[in-house]
Design an enzyme around this catalytic site. Structure first.
Site, PDB file in Angstrom:
ATOM      1  CG  HIS A 187       7.365   3.658  -8.174  1.00 12.37           C
ATOM      2  ND1 HIS A 187       6.197   3.034  -8.421  1.00 12.37           N
ATOM      3  CD2 HIS A 187       8.404   3.073  -8.453  1.00 12.37           C
ATOM      4  CE1 HIS A 187       6.700   1.645  -9.234  1.00 12.37           C
ATOM      5  NE2 HIS A 187       8.018   1.809  -8.958  1.00 12.37           N
ATOM      6  CG  ASP A 204       0.718  10.974  -3.897  1.00  9.43           C
ATOM      7  OD1 ASP A 204       1.569  10.163  -4.117  1.00  9.43           O
ATOM      8  OD2 ASP A 204      -0.556  10.789  -3.237  1.00  9.43           O
TER       9      ASP A 204
HETATM   10  P1  ADQ Z   1       1.832   5.597  -2.163  1.00 10.55           P
HETATM   11  O1  ADQ Z   1       2.490   6.547  -1.540  1.00 10.55           O
HETATM   12  O2  ADQ Z   1       2.055   4.283  -1.104  1.00 10.55           O
HETATM   13  O3  ADQ Z   1       2.765   5.084  -3.436  1.00 10.55           O
HETATM   14  P2  ADQ Z   1      -0.560   5.270  -3.494  1.00 10.55           P
HETATM   15  O4  ADQ Z   1      -0.443   5.444  -5.228  1.00 10.55           O
HETATM   16  O5  ADQ Z   1      -1.765   5.909  -3.011  1.00 10.55           O
HETATM   17  O6  ADQ Z   1       0.468   5.904  -2.618  1.00 10.55           O
HETATM   18  O7  ADQ Z   1      -0.822   3.822  -3.307  1.00 10.55           O
HETATM   19  C1  ADQ Z   1      -1.221   3.245  -2.031  1.00 10.55           C
HETATM   20  C2  ADQ Z   1      -2.047   1.933  -2.380  1.00 10.55           C
HETATM   21  O8  ADQ Z   1      -2.197   1.337  -0.914  1.00 10.55           O
HETATM   22  C3  ADQ Z   1      -2.894   1.939  -2.999  1.00 10.55           C
HETATM   23  O9  ADQ Z   1      -3.163   0.930  -4.083  1.00 10.55           O
HETATM   24  C4  ADQ Z   1      -4.009   1.801  -2.213  1.00 10.55           C
HETATM   25  O10 ADQ Z   1      -5.345   1.250  -2.432  1.00 10.55           O
HETATM   26  C5  ADQ Z   1      -3.338   1.070  -0.966  1.00 10.55           C
HETATM   27  N1  ADQ Z   1      -3.626   1.398   0.292  1.00 10.55           N
HETATM   28  C6  ADQ Z   1      -3.912   2.568   1.047  1.00 10.55           C
HETATM   29  N2  ADQ Z   1      -4.595   2.412   2.051  1.00 10.55           N
HETATM   30  C7  ADQ Z   1      -4.740   1.289   2.356  1.00 10.55           C
HETATM   31  C8  ADQ Z   1      -5.235   0.546   3.408  1.00 10.55           C
HETATM   32  N3  ADQ Z   1      -5.784   0.953   4.560  1.00 10.55           N
HETATM   33  N4  ADQ Z   1      -5.709  -0.952   3.347  1.00 10.55           N
HETATM   34  C9  ADQ Z   1      -5.211  -1.517   2.163  1.00 10.55           C
HETATM   35  N5  ADQ Z   1      -4.651  -0.687   1.162  1.00 10.55           N
HETATM   36  C10 ADQ Z   1      -4.572   0.433   1.130  1.00 10.55           C
HETATM   37  C11 ADQ Z   1       3.857   5.664  -4.227  1.00 10.55           C
HETATM   38  C12 ADQ Z   1       3.835   6.913  -4.544  1.00 10.55           C
HETATM   39  C13 ADQ Z   1       2.736   7.165  -5.436  1.00 10.55           C
HETATM   40  C14 ADQ Z   1       2.589   6.403  -6.398  1.00 10.55           C
HETATM   41  C15 ADQ Z   1       2.824   4.953  -6.385  1.00 10.55           C
HETATM   42  C16 ADQ Z   1       2.795   3.853  -7.225  1.00 10.55           C
HETATM   43  O11 ADQ Z   1       3.906   7.985  -3.327  1.00 10.55           O
HETATM   44  O12 ADQ Z   1       2.549   8.500  -5.796  1.00 10.55           O
HETATM   45  O13 ADQ Z   1       1.147   6.421  -7.127  1.00 10.55           O
HETATM   46  O14 ADQ Z   1       3.926   4.701  -5.360  1.00 10.55           O
HETATM   47  O15 ADQ Z   1       3.876   4.512  -8.051  1.00 10.55           O
END
Ligand code: ADQ
Length: 475
Positions: free
Chosen positions: A173, A382
Site C-alpha cells: 500500500h 504517499d
Molecule cells: P494512509 O497513510 O493511512 O494509508 P490515506 O490513503 O490518506 O493514508 O488513508 C487515510 C484514511 O483514513 C482515509 O480513508 C481517511 O478518510 C481516513 N481518515 C483520515 N483522517 C481521519 C480522521 N480524523 N477521522 C476519520 N478518518 C480519517 C496507506 C498509504 C496510502 C494509501 C492507503 C491505501 O499510506 O498512501 O492510499 O494506505 O492503500
C-alpha cells in the site's frame, strides 16, 4: 452488521480465498445485553473484499490490535476471522519498531532516519512466520491467498515453503523506494526474497514496479523474462501497478443524506461563514507534509495575500503511532506552529487555522468535504492518498478544487488538481492562491473529469483487477 461471534465454519483447510493483513477488519464492541462482540471496522479494503469473501468461503487472517489477544476463529459478516496474537514485546519490536520505525521511513524517502536494530528484525521474521502458518492452516488446496502491505513482506515466501500448492498475491500500500535508498537495509536480500515468494506482486504506481524489478535483479537470483516478469527457481513472478481506490457509492450515499447536508451547512456557520474554507485531513504523520503546508499558510497570512476573513484553514490530524518517537516530536512541532499562526494573525472569533487532533466518523468527514472549497493534500511521499479521492467523490456538485502533491500516487489519476511540489514553499503558496481564486466554471470542468476517473476506477475495480490477474489471467 454482525456484532456477535458465531463459531467459525472453516477453521482449517477450507477457505478458497484468504486475506492476510496486519489488522483484522473488526473492532471489539459491547452488545446491549452486556456481552462482548465484534463489529466490522470501516474501510475500503474490507468493503471491496467482502463480496469475494462471501462468495468463496473467505478467511481473513490478522491481529486484533491489542496485546496477547487471539480469540478462537469466528464467523462475522460473511467471512471467517482468524486472529494472530502479538505480545506486548512483539508490538514494540515487530510493529512499532521494524514496521514503523525501519520500513516506513525507508520506504518514504527517509524523511526521518530509518532505525536498524537486529532484535526488531528477528521479531519481524518470527511474527511474519506466525501469520504465514495461520494462512497455511486455513487455506484450501490450490486456494488464493492475498497478503497485504509492508508489515508482512516475508509471508509470501514463508507461506510458499509451507504450501507450494497455493496461488499467492502480495500488495504494497505504500511506496517502494529506489535501490539507492533500499540498499541501506541490512536485510534487503531477505525482504526481496520474501516478496518473490508471491506469484503476483502489486504496487500503487509504475515507478515502484520498476524499483522492485531493479532491486530483485541486483540482490537476488531472479532473472528478467519480460518487462514485468522475473524467473525465480523455475517459477514466474509478475509485478504490476494496481492503484487502489475507494467505495464511491458509500460516499455518494452520505452526500445524499439530508442530515449530512445540514451538518456541512452548520460547519460553515460554525467557522464564521468565511468566504473560503481550505481543508487538510491526514493521519498525523511526517510523510503527509503538514508542516510545509502550515508554513505556506503562515506566509500567505504574513504577506497579506489572505486574511482570516477571506479564508480559514481546517487541519484535521488523526492521532497516529503516538508511541513512536518521531510521531510525538511531530505533534509538538505542529501544535507549536498552529499556536504561532493563530497568535500572530488571528483576532477574537477569527482564528486563521482550526486544528483538530481527533478521529471522526465517515458522516462527519463527508460533511467536512462538502463544506470545504479547497482540499489541501500535500504529502512529501504517499503510496496513493485516499483523502484526495474521497474529496472528489464527495463533490457531486462538481465544485471545489484539490491542491495535490505530485509525490502522492493519486497525482497519476487526479489530473484536474492543482499539482505541487510540497518542498517548494513559494510554489505551494501560489497553488493555494490559484485554488482559492479558481473560477467556478474551471472548478466544474476539472471536477467533472476527476469524478469520472474515480467512479470508473473504484475499489471494487481495484480488487477485481488484482484477483483476476492473480488467477493467472494476466500472465
Ligand atoms: P494512509 O497513510 O493511512 O494509508 P490515506 O490513503 O490518506 O493514508 O488513508 C487515510 C484514511 O483514513 C482515509 O480513508 C481517511 O478518510 C481516513 N481518515 C483520515 N483522517 C481521519 C480522521 N480524523 N477521522 C476519520 N478518518 C480519517 C496507506 C498509504 C496510502 C494509501 C492507503 C491505501 O499510506 O498512501 O492510499 O494506505 O492503500
Amino acid at each position: 452488521m454482525s456484532s456477535s461471534a458465531e463459531a467459525s465454519a472453516a477453521t482449517s483447510g477450507e477457505s478458497q480465498f484468504v486475506v492476510v493483513a496486519n489488522r483484522l477488519p473488526v473492532d471489539r464492541v459491547t452488545n446491549p445485553d452486556g456481552s462482548e462482540g465484534w463489529t466490522r471496522s470501516p474501510g475500503g479494503l474490507v468493503s471491496a473484499l467482502a463480496p469475494v469473501m462471501r462468495k468463496q468461503d473467505g478467511s481473513w487472517v490478522g491481529w486484533v490490535g491489542s496485546p496477547d489477544e487471539a480469540p478462537e476463529p469466528f464467523h462475522s459478516d460473511g467471512m471467517d476471522l482468524v486472529a494472530v496474537a502479538l505480545s506486548a514485546q512483539e508490538i514494540q519490536d515487530f510493529y512499532e519498531g521494524f514496521s514503523n520505525a525501519t520500513l516506513w521511513p525507508l520506504y518514504h524517502d527517509v524523511i526521518v532516519p530509518a532505525e536498524f536494530h537486529r532484535e526488531w528484525w528477528d521479531s519481524y521474521v518470527q511474527v511474519n512466520r506466525r501469520f504465514a502458518s495461520a494462512a497455511a492452516e486455513v487455506a484450501a488446496e490450490g486456494a488464493i491467498v492475498w497478503v497485504q502491505d509492508y508489515q508482512l513482506q516475508l509471508v509470501p515466501m514463508q507461506l510458499r515453503e509451507m504450501r507450494p500448492d497455493l496461488r499467492i498475491g502480495f500488495f504494497l500500500h505504500i511506496p517502494f523506494p529506489p535501490k539507492e535508498l533500499f540498499a541501506q537495509l541490512p536485510w534487503r536480500r531477505q525482504i526481496i526474497e520474501g516478496l518473490l515468494g508471491a506469484d503476483l506482486v502489486g504496487f500503487q504506481r509504475e515507478g515502484a514496479v520498476g524499483n522492485f524489478l531493479d532491486i530483485a535483479a541486483k540482490y537476488t537470483s531472479a532473472r528478467p523474462i519480460s518487462s514485468n516478469q522475473v524467473a525465480v527457481d523455475g517459477r514466474r513472478v509478475t509485478a504490476g501497478a494496481f492503484p487502489i481506490s475507494l467505495e464511491v457509492e458509500e460516499i455518494e450515499r452520505l452526500v445524499d443524506d439530508e442530515s449530512v447536508q445540514a451538518r456541512a451547512q452548520s460547519i460553515r456557520e460554525e467557522l464564521g461563514s468565511p468566504a473560503r474554507v481550505l481543508l487538510g485531513v491526514d493521519r498525523l504523520d511526517y510523510t503527509k507534509g503538514i508542516r510545509h503546508r502550515l508554513k505556506a499558510w503562515s506566509e500567505l497570512l504574513a504577506d497579506g495575500d489572505v486574511t482570516p476573513q477571506d479564508a480559514v484553514f481546517v487541519q484535521v490530524a488523526t492521532p497516529s503511532r503516538e508511541r513512536v518517537d518521531a510521531y510525538a516530536a511531530l505533534r509538538d512541532e505542529i501544535e507549536l506552529e498552529v499556536g504561532h499562526i493563530n497568535g500572530e494573525y488571528g483576532t477574537i472569533g477569527s482564528p486563521p487555522i482550526h486544528y483538530l487532533h481527533s478521529t471522526y466518523d465517515r458522516r462527519e468527514l463527508v460533511a467536512m468535504f462538502m463544506a470545504a472549497d479547497v482540499a489541501v493534500v500535500t504529502p512529501l511521499r504517499d503510496g496513493m492518498n485516499l483523502v484526495a479521492k474521497e474529496y472528489v467523490a464527495a463533490r457531486v456538485d462538481n465544485r471545489g478544487t484539490v491542491v495535490l502533491s505530485e509525490f502522492a500516487g493519486a497525482a497519476d489519476h487526479l489530473t484536474g488538481s492543482v499539482l505541487v511540489n510540497p518542498h517548494d514553499i513559494d510554489g505551494l503558496k501560489a497553488a493555494l492562491l490559484e485554488a482559492l481564486h479558481m473560477p467556478e466554471r474551471e472548478q466544474e470542468r476539472r471536477m467533472r473529469a476527476m469524478r469520472a476517473e474515480v467512479k470508473d476506477h473504484d475499489v471494487a475495480w481495484w480488487a477485481d483487477t488484482f484477483v483476476t490477474c492473480l488467477r493467472d489471467e494476466c500472465q
